[in-house]
Motif scaffolding. Structure first.
Motif, PDB file in Angstrom:
ATOM      1  N   PHE A 202       0.835  -1.200   0.000  1.00  0.00           N
ATOM      2  CA  PHE A 202       0.000   0.000   0.000  1.00  0.00           C
ATOM      3  C   PHE A 202       0.875   1.258   0.000  1.00  0.00           C
ATOM      4  CE2 PHE A 202      -1.539   3.325   2.915  1.00  0.00           C
ATOM      5  CZ  PHE A 202      -2.610   3.822   2.188  1.00  0.00           C
ATOM      6  N   LEU A 203       1.870   1.303   0.877  1.00  0.00           N
ATOM      7  CA  LEU A 203       2.734   2.474   0.968  1.00  0.00           C
ATOM      8  C   LEU A 203       3.467   2.731  -0.346  1.00  0.00           C
ATOM      9  CD1 LEU A 203       4.288   1.924   4.520  1.00  0.00           C
ATOM     10  CD2 LEU A 203       2.552   3.612   3.877  1.00  0.00           C
ATOM     11  N   LEU A 204       3.935   1.649  -0.965  1.00  0.00           N
ATOM     12  CA  LEU A 204       4.666   1.790  -2.218  1.00  0.00           C
ATOM     13  C   LEU A 204       3.754   2.182  -3.379  1.00  0.00           C
ATOM     14  CD1 LEU A 204       7.097  -1.256  -1.950  1.00  0.00           C
ATOM     15  CD2 LEU A 204       7.614   1.166  -1.585  1.00  0.00           C
ATOM     16  N   SER A 205       2.445   1.993  -3.182  1.00  0.00           N
ATOM     17  CA  SER A 205       1.503   2.328  -4.254  1.00  0.00           C
ATOM     18  C   SER A 205       1.067   3.788  -4.223  1.00  0.00           C
ATOM     19  CB  SER A 205       0.247   1.451  -4.136  1.00  0.00           C
ATOM     20  OG  SER A 205      -0.576   1.870  -3.043  1.00  0.00           O
ATOM     21  N   LEU A 206       1.384   4.492  -3.149  1.00  0.00           N
ATOM     22  CA  LEU A 206       0.944   5.884  -3.026  1.00  0.00           C
ATOM     23  C   LEU A 206       1.633   6.776  -4.039  1.00  0.00           C
ATOM     24  CD1 LEU A 206       0.771   6.263   0.860  1.00  0.00           C
ATOM     25  CD2 LEU A 206      -1.065   5.732  -0.738  1.00  0.00           C
ATOM     26  N   SER A 207       0.873   7.697  -4.574  1.00  0.00           N
ATOM     27  CA  SER A 207       1.370   8.574  -5.622  1.00  0.00           C
ATOM     28  C   SER A 207       2.580   9.396  -5.177  1.00  0.00           C
ATOM     29  CB  SER A 207       0.262   9.534  -6.067  1.00  0.00           C
ATOM     30  OG  SER A 207       0.759  10.505  -6.964  1.00  0.00           O
ATOM     31  N   GLN A 208       3.587   9.412  -6.036  1.00  0.00           N
ATOM     32  CA  GLN A 208       4.770  10.236  -5.781  1.00  0.00           C
ATOM     33  C   GLN A 208       4.761  11.504  -6.627  1.00  0.00           C
ATOM     34  OE1 GLN A 208       8.477   8.071  -5.853  1.00  0.00           O
ATOM     35  NE2 GLN A 208       7.647   6.331  -4.734  1.00  0.00           N
ATOM     36  N   ALA A 209       3.586  11.820  -7.155  1.00  0.00           N
ATOM     37  CA  ALA A 209       3.452  13.062  -7.916  1.00  0.00           C
ATOM     38  C   ALA A 209       3.682  14.245  -6.973  1.00  0.00           C
ATOM     39  CB  ALA A 209       2.055  13.148  -8.531  1.00  0.00           C
ATOM     40  N   PRO A 210       4.092  15.382  -7.504  1.00  0.00           N
ATOM     41  CA  PRO A 210       4.366  16.560  -6.666  1.00  0.00           C
ATOM     42  C   PRO A 210       3.225  16.939  -5.731  1.00  0.00           C
ATOM     43  CG  PRO A 210       5.189  16.915  -8.860  1.00  0.00           C
ATOM     44  CD  PRO A 210       4.402  15.634  -8.914  1.00  0.00           C
ATOM     45  N   THR A 211       1.993  16.661  -6.150  1.00  0.00           N
ATOM     46  CA  THR A 211       0.843  17.005  -5.309  1.00  0.00           C
ATOM     47  C   THR A 211       0.272  15.773  -4.606  1.00  0.00           C
ATOM     48  OG1 THR A 211      -0.644  16.754  -7.215  1.00  0.00           O
ATOM     49  CG2 THR A 211       0.216  18.960  -6.755  1.00  0.00           C
ATOM     50  N   GLY A 212       0.943  14.642  -4.712  1.00  0.00           N
ATOM     51  CA  GLY A 212       0.466  13.407  -4.095  1.00  0.00           C
ATOM     52  C   GLY A 212       0.842  13.315  -2.630  1.00  0.00           C
ATOM     53  N   PRO A 213       0.421  12.228  -1.957  1.00  0.00           N
ATOM     54  CA  PRO A 213       0.711  12.046  -0.534  1.00  0.00           C
ATOM     55  C   PRO A 213       2.176  11.756  -0.241  1.00  0.00           C
ATOM     56  CG  PRO A 213      -0.352  10.104  -1.423  1.00  0.00           C
ATOM     57  CD  PRO A 213      -0.434  11.156  -2.488  1.00  0.00           C
ATOM     58  N   ASN A 214       2.941  11.386  -1.289  1.00  0.00           N
ATOM     59  CA  ASN A 214       4.359  11.100  -1.123  1.00  0.00           C
ATOM     60  C   ASN A 214       5.144  11.812  -2.223  1.00  0.00           C
ATOM     61  OD1 ASN A 214       6.778   9.970  -0.248  1.00  0.00           O
ATOM     62  ND2 ASN A 214       6.423   8.003  -1.262  1.00  0.00           N
ATOM     63  N   PRO A 215       5.127  13.146  -2.210  1.00  0.00           N
ATOM     64  CA  PRO A 215       5.732  13.928  -3.297  1.00  0.00           C
ATOM     65  C   PRO A 215       7.188  13.561  -3.566  1.00  0.00           C
ATOM     66  CG  PRO A 215       5.417  15.273  -1.331  1.00  0.00           C
ATOM     67  CD  PRO A 215       4.671  14.004  -1.109  1.00  0.00           C
ATOM     68  N   ASN A 216       7.434  13.095  -4.796  1.00  0.00           N
ATOM     69  CA  ASN A 216       8.785  12.719  -5.225  1.00  0.00           C
ATOM     70  C   ASN A 216       9.416  11.644  -4.330  1.00  0.00           C
ATOM     71  OD1 ASN A 216       8.769  14.709  -7.343  1.00  0.00           O
ATOM     72  ND2 ASN A 216       9.126  16.264  -5.762  1.00  0.00           N
ATOM     73  N   GLY A 217       8.564  10.865  -3.656  1.00  0.00           N
ATOM     74  CA  GLY A 217       9.058   9.776  -2.815  1.00  0.00           C
ATOM     75  C   GLY A 217       9.765  10.222  -1.558  1.00  0.00           C
ATOM     76  N   VAL A 218       9.513  11.439  -1.118  1.00  0.00           N
ATOM     77  CA  VAL A 218      10.236  12.008   0.019  1.00  0.00           C
ATOM     78  C   VAL A 218      10.005  11.237   1.321  1.00  0.00           C
ATOM     79  CG1 VAL A 218       8.398  13.651   0.617  1.00  0.00           C
ATOM     80  CG2 VAL A 218      10.766  14.159   1.240  1.00  0.00           C
ATOM     81  N   TYR A 219       8.863  10.563   1.433  1.00  0.00           N
ATOM     82  CA  TYR A 219       8.545   9.873   2.679  1.00  0.00           C
ATOM     83  C   TYR A 219       8.765   8.358   2.622  1.00  0.00           C
ATOM     84  CZ  TYR A 219       6.228  14.253   3.941  1.00  0.00           C
ATOM     85  OH  TYR A 219       5.947  15.565   4.228  1.00  0.00           O
ATOM     86  N   THR A 220       9.076   7.821   1.466  1.00  0.00           N
ATOM     87  CA  THR A 220       9.171   6.364   1.309  1.00  0.00           C
ATOM     88  C   THR A 220      10.120   5.713   2.309  1.00  0.00           C
ATOM     89  OG1 THR A 220       8.685   6.532  -1.057  1.00  0.00           O
ATOM     90  CG2 THR A 220       9.675   4.486  -0.287  1.00  0.00           C
ATOM     91  N   LYS A 221      11.324   6.209   2.417  1.00  0.00           N
ATOM     92  CA  LYS A 221      12.321   5.611   3.301  1.00  0.00           C
ATOM     93  C   LYS A 221      11.852   5.625   4.748  1.00  0.00           C
ATOM     94  CE  LYS A 221      17.200   5.845   4.656  1.00  0.00           C
ATOM     95  NZ  LYS A 221      18.497   6.554   4.457  1.00  0.00           N
ATOM     96  N   GLY A 222      11.316   6.742   5.185  1.00  0.00           N
ATOM     97  CA  GLY A 222      10.844   6.847   6.566  1.00  0.00           C
ATOM     98  C   GLY A 222       9.705   5.887   6.853  1.00  0.00           C
ATOM     99  N   TRP A 223       8.758   5.808   5.919  1.00  0.00           N
ATOM    100  CA  TRP A 223       7.621   4.899   6.106  1.00  0.00           C
ATOM    101  C   TRP A 223       8.073   3.452   6.195  1.00  0.00           C
ATOM    102  CZ3 TRP A 223       4.071   7.255   1.746  1.00  0.00           C
ATOM    103  CH2 TRP A 223       3.522   8.464   2.211  1.00  0.00           C
ATOM    104  N   LEU A 224       8.982   3.048   5.314  1.00  0.00           N
ATOM    105  CA  LEU A 224       9.440   1.659   5.294  1.00  0.00           C
ATOM    106  C   LEU A 224      10.303   1.342   6.517  1.00  0.00           C
ATOM    107  CD1 LEU A 224      10.191   1.026   1.516  1.00  0.00           C
ATOM    108  CD2 LEU A 224       8.114   0.532   2.825  1.00  0.00           C
TER     109      LEU A 224
END
Length: 289
Positions: A202-224
């Protein structure tokens, strides 16, 4: 730590040996983990909670950015505001900025843990996963968990998204019952592993678009990293006494083999002791299921 997506509206307890054999989940065992990963006040524009900020400005000492604060200790201002009248505290800057432990716990327990009826789940580790998912993502976990449960022959709808709003289904409050059914079918550890994997996907499926919940993947590492830590914590709760018993029995059998080679006269007594140990272990395993 940023909210993962669609946010809906401390007590520090050391885990004792007695909890490892407890029958039902208890919020007090997930509180320390949750607070460990939550920071203090936040006003980052990249966080989805910034869409509904408080009316009070705050300057982040790290970024030097001054903007309305929207989150404190993982509680968004939207959740804080909606809980004020319900739980009997004032919607003030002082309460939001200081976030006293009693207010934080009222929001956390009433707005998340109790809403999911986690006290009725027969596994602390399983309850930890679902609570943490609701805490970080609101109801966004429901459709995915519903589909996963269906693969195990367990029917549960939970609810559906209608536009940007989540509509709770009539069987939503049966989630604890369905989780217990899952535990009975696949076992506690498998249930935990499967749910953690579902959340990871689910976390990896979240949008990394600039206006998405994970803009440019900025939160991916922290979430994982947080998810990996949750897995580690949950594993510490899963049948440690049983695992130790199994290892002990294996060691006893190996020791027995060496002793028998040296002293054949002790074969009967050692074999009898090993059989008794295995019988007792099987009984312990059955109680754990």
């Amino acid at each position: 730590m940023a909210r993962e997506i669609r946010n809906p509206e401390p007590i520090v307890v050391q885990l004792g040996e007695e909890n490892k054999n407890q029958k039902m989940a208890d919020i007090k065992y997930i509180v320390p983990f949750t607070l460990k990963w939550e920071g203090g006040l936040a006003n980052a524009k990249t966080d989805t909670a910034s869409k509904n900020p408080s009316p009070w400005n705050w300057t982040d000492p790290k970024t030097k950015v001054t903007a309305p604060a929207h989150t404190n200790k993982g509680v968004t201002y939207a959740a804080f505001k909606s809980a004020a009248d319900k739980y009997g505290f004032a919607n003030t800057q002082d309460n939001f900025f200081k976030m006293p432990d009693d207010i934080w716990l009222k929001i956390t327990k009433g707005g998340y843990w109790d809403k999911l009826n986690m006290d009725a789940v027969k596994s602390q580790a399983v309850a930890n996963v679902i609570f943490s998912w609701q805490w970080g993502s609101g109801y966004a976990w429901v459709p995915r968990v519903s589909k996963y449960l269906a693969t195990k022959g367990i029917s549960w709808t939970g609810g559906n998204w209608v536009g940007k709003s989540f509509k709770v289904a009539g069987d939503f409050n049966q989630i604890s019952t369905k989780l217990n059914e899952l535990i009975s079918k696949v076992g506690e550890k498998q249930a935990v592993d499967d749910l953690l994997q579902q959340k990871k996907e689910f976390l990896l499926s979240l949008s990394q678009a600039p206006t998405g919940p994970n803009p440019n993947g900025v939160y991916t590492k922290g979430w994982l990293n947080r998810l990996a830590d949750l897995q580690k914590y949950n594993y510490s709760l899963l049948g440690q006494s049983v695992t130790n018993s199994i290892n002990s029995t294996i060691n006893d059998i190996n020791t027995t083999t060496e002793v028998v080679k040296k002293n054949p006269m002790k074969i009967a007594l050692l074999l009898a002791a090993t059989i008794v140990g295995i019988v007792l272990l099987n009984k312990a395993l059955k109680k754990q299921k």
